[in-house]
Design a protein around this motif. Structure first.
Motif, mmCIF file in Angstrom:
data_model
loop_
_atom_site.group_PDB
_atom_site.id
_atom_site.type_symbol
_atom_site.label_atom_id
_atom_site.label_comp_id
_atom_site.label_asym_id
_atom_site.label_seq_id
_atom_site.Cartn_x
_atom_site.Cartn_y
_atom_site.Cartn_z
ATOM 1 N N ALA A 13 43.160 47.234 52.940
ATOM 2 C CA ALA A 13 42.546 46.980 51.637
ATOM 3 C C ALA A 13 43.469 46.196 50.704
ATOM 4 O O ALA A 13 43.000 45.555 49.757
ATOM 5 C CB ALA A 13 42.175 48.309 50.970
ATOM 6 N N LEU A 14 44.768 46.208 50.955
ATOM 7 C CA LEU A 14 45.714 45.595 50.017
ATOM 8 C C LEU A 14 45.453 44.106 49.746
ATOM 9 O O LEU A 14 45.452 43.686 48.583
ATOM 10 C CB LEU A 14 47.150 45.806 50.494
ATOM 11 N N PRO A 15 45.220 43.288 50.769
ATOM 12 C CA PRO A 15 44.983 41.861 50.471
ATOM 13 C C PRO A 15 43.724 41.616 49.654
ATOM 14 O O PRO A 15 43.603 40.593 48.974
ATOM 15 C CB PRO A 15 44.835 41.231 51.872
ATOM 16 N N VAL A 16 42.788 42.555 49.733
ATOM 17 C CA VAL A 16 41.522 42.375 49.028
ATOM 18 C C VAL A 16 41.727 42.342 47.521
ATOM 19 O O VAL A 16 40.973 41.703 46.782
ATOM 20 C CB VAL A 16 40.549 43.518 49.420
ATOM 21 N N ALA A 17 42.775 43.028 47.059
ATOM 22 C CA ALA A 17 42.991 43.161 45.620
ATOM 23 C C ALA A 17 43.654 41.948 44.992
ATOM 24 O O ALA A 17 43.797 41.875 43.773
ATOM 25 C CB ALA A 17 43.847 44.401 45.357
ATOM 26 N N LEU A 18 44.071 41.001 45.800
ATOM 27 C CA LEU A 18 44.840 39.878 45.284
ATOM 28 C C LEU A 18 43.982 38.878 44.514
ATOM 29 O O LEU A 18 42.791 38.731 44.809
ATOM 30 C CB LEU A 18 45.509 39.137 46.440
ATOM 31 N N PRO A 19 44.582 38.167 43.577
ATOM 32 C CA PRO A 19 43.896 37.014 42.970
ATOM 33 C C PRO A 19 43.572 36.012 44.073
ATOM 34 O O PRO A 19 44.372 35.818 44.991
ATOM 35 C CB PRO A 19 44.949 36.433 42.014
ATOM 36 N N GLN A 20 42.406 35.414 43.965
ATOM 37 C CA GLN A 20 41.957 34.517 45.028
ATOM 38 C C GLN A 20 42.218 33.064 44.671
ATOM 39 O O GLN A 20 41.918 32.616 43.555
ATOM 40 C CB GLN A 20 40.464 34.725 45.289
ATOM 41 N N TYR A 21 42.757 32.341 45.645
ATOM 42 C CA TYR A 21 43.032 30.920 45.490
ATOM 43 C C TYR A 21 42.240 30.144 46.535
ATOM 44 O O TYR A 21 41.943 30.647 47.612
ATOM 45 C CB TYR A 21 44.530 30.635 45.667
#
Lengths: 231, 188
Positions: A51-59
């Motif tokens: 789940a961790l990458p899901v929370a990142l700002p998206q580029y």
């Protein structure tokens, strides 16, 4: 401190986070194969870490990056297709089977359907195609097969197949009237199901599935366990 | 034909990729490139390095597509795993560890609200929920998880950086992931 008696369980979180060294990873992986406590902990931690990458700002990935990647992919796909086309010029023929002669006289009717697939995909604008699958009785165990087709792209799904031995695979072949051409291979899940993509069924007369000792084959070595007639 | 492919589930697309279908691979790329690139960019902090890792990862996906097994999880998580592993390798090779946020914000094109597709809107909603779950972690647990997962630090290095015992690092990792799992269940 241990949890449920295994003193290695503290490593599971670090492993799931990618925080062990390569050597530590190898040691822990070997340990997990024989420890249900750590295997269970690892499964749960992995699901959480995912789940961790899901929370990142998206580029937005740069367009030039896609161009470069797809250029490589298309070149390699074209080279692979050219290689397999040359290999398929041989006359089709069976080698003597290592297995007892298989009687396909009594055909078992597989699933008669065109499967739908995708995220809420609707094929209502097209007439569904009915494909009859012939199944080798020697592999019958409630074996069924269906071909889901959209335009010239298809996915073959099968269930009830016999499990494979070490290194064995099920290989998918296409026959356009000039002999079988290798398309892809697939393994069987523990429940006997498997699936394979068929990227181009235009002009195909038959799709066959054989059981092979490896993927390093250029023609079938056994009689088909599944046959889909598209004529 | 592309419209049909874009309606296919990831698992079916991967079956076609395994059969050498470049068009199916392109759909997989379009569907997952942004989140995968975002992970690489967050970890490496530089656009060029992130592009290198993403290119390596997707090229490996194409050439070794048979490595994907649906029983082991989704295509997206499989891709995240590949990129994360390569990004950690890159960080450890270069020694350029950093727990900073992606440094050069102007070098990466953030996804503006008006550019979002429906899928991206759903992803933003999911991201917001997960971010909330992460933000509710105790600071000390969140710190070790960030250093490990996004910073590529080994647990020994984390102990050195934070000047705490190794056992404490491992304990915070375990407690933090346990707490995060609970938080995620609450927002699910």
């Amino acid at each position: 401190m241990t949890r449920e008696g295994c003193d290695q369980v503290e490593e599971a979180a670090a492993f799931a986070l990618g925080s062990l060294t390569e050597l530590e990873n190898q040691v822990f992986e070997r340990h997990v194969m024989g420890c249900e406590t750590c295997a269970r902990e690892l499964r749960e931690f992995r699901a959480t870490v995912e789940a961790l990458p899901v929370a990142l700002p998206q580029y937005r990935a740069p367009a030039a990056l896609k161009d470069e990647i797809m250029s490589t992919v298309r070149q390699e796909a074209a080279r692979s297709l050219a290689g397999e086309t040359r290999a398929s010029q041989r006359r089709f023929g069976w080698r003597p089977s290592r297995r007892p002669a298989l009687a396909l006289g009594a055909l078992a009717t597989g699933a008669l359907m065109l499967g739908s697939y995708g995220i809420g995909a609707s094929l209502s604008e097209e007439e569904p195609q009915v494909v009859q699958a012939a199944v080798d009785p020697a592999h019958l165990r409630g074996a069924r097969a269906s071909l889901a087709r959209a335009d010239d792209v298809a996915v073959l799904r099968a269930s009830g197949l016999r499990p494979l031995g070490a290194g064995e695979v099920y290989v998918v072949w296409l026959d356009r009237g000039e002999g079988p051409v290798y398309v892809s291979s697939f393994n069987v899940r523990p429940d006997g199901s498997g699936q394979a993509g068929v990227p181009d069924v235009a002009g195909v007369r038959r799709i066959m599935v054989t059981r092979e000792a490896s993927t390093a084959v250029r023609q079938p070595t056994e009689r088909p366990v599944l046959t889909v007639d598209l004529t | 034909m592309r419209r049909r492919l874009t309606l296919m589930a990831d698992e079916d697309l991967m079956s076609l990729v395994q059969a050498g279908d470049a068009a199916a691979f392109e759909v997989v790329y379009d569907r997952h490139a942004d989140p995968v690139y975002s992970l690489a960019y967050r970890m490496l902090g530089a656009r060029a390095a992130a592009e290198d890792v993403v290119q390596e990862a997707f090229t490996a996906v194409w050439r070794k597509s048979h490595g994907y097994r649906s029983t082991r999880g989704s295509v997206r998580n499989w891709l995240f795993g590949i990129v994360h592993h390569r990004a950690v390798d890159a960080l450890r090779r270069s020694g350029a560890h950093s727990s900073r946020r992606a440094g050069d914000e102007t070098a990466a094109q953030n996804l503006a609200a008006d550019e979002l597709t429906e899928v991206e809107v759903l992803r933003r909603s999911e991201a917001s929920a997960v971010r909330g779950a992460v933000d509710r972690l105790p600071t000390d647990q969140l710190r070790v998880i960030e250093l490990a997962y996004f910073g590529g630090f080994t647990h020994v290095e984390i102990a050195d950086v934070l000047e705490i015992p190794l056992g404490t690092v491992k304990g915070r990792m375990r407690l933090g992931l346990d707490k995060l799992r609970q938080n995620l269940l609450e927002v699910a």
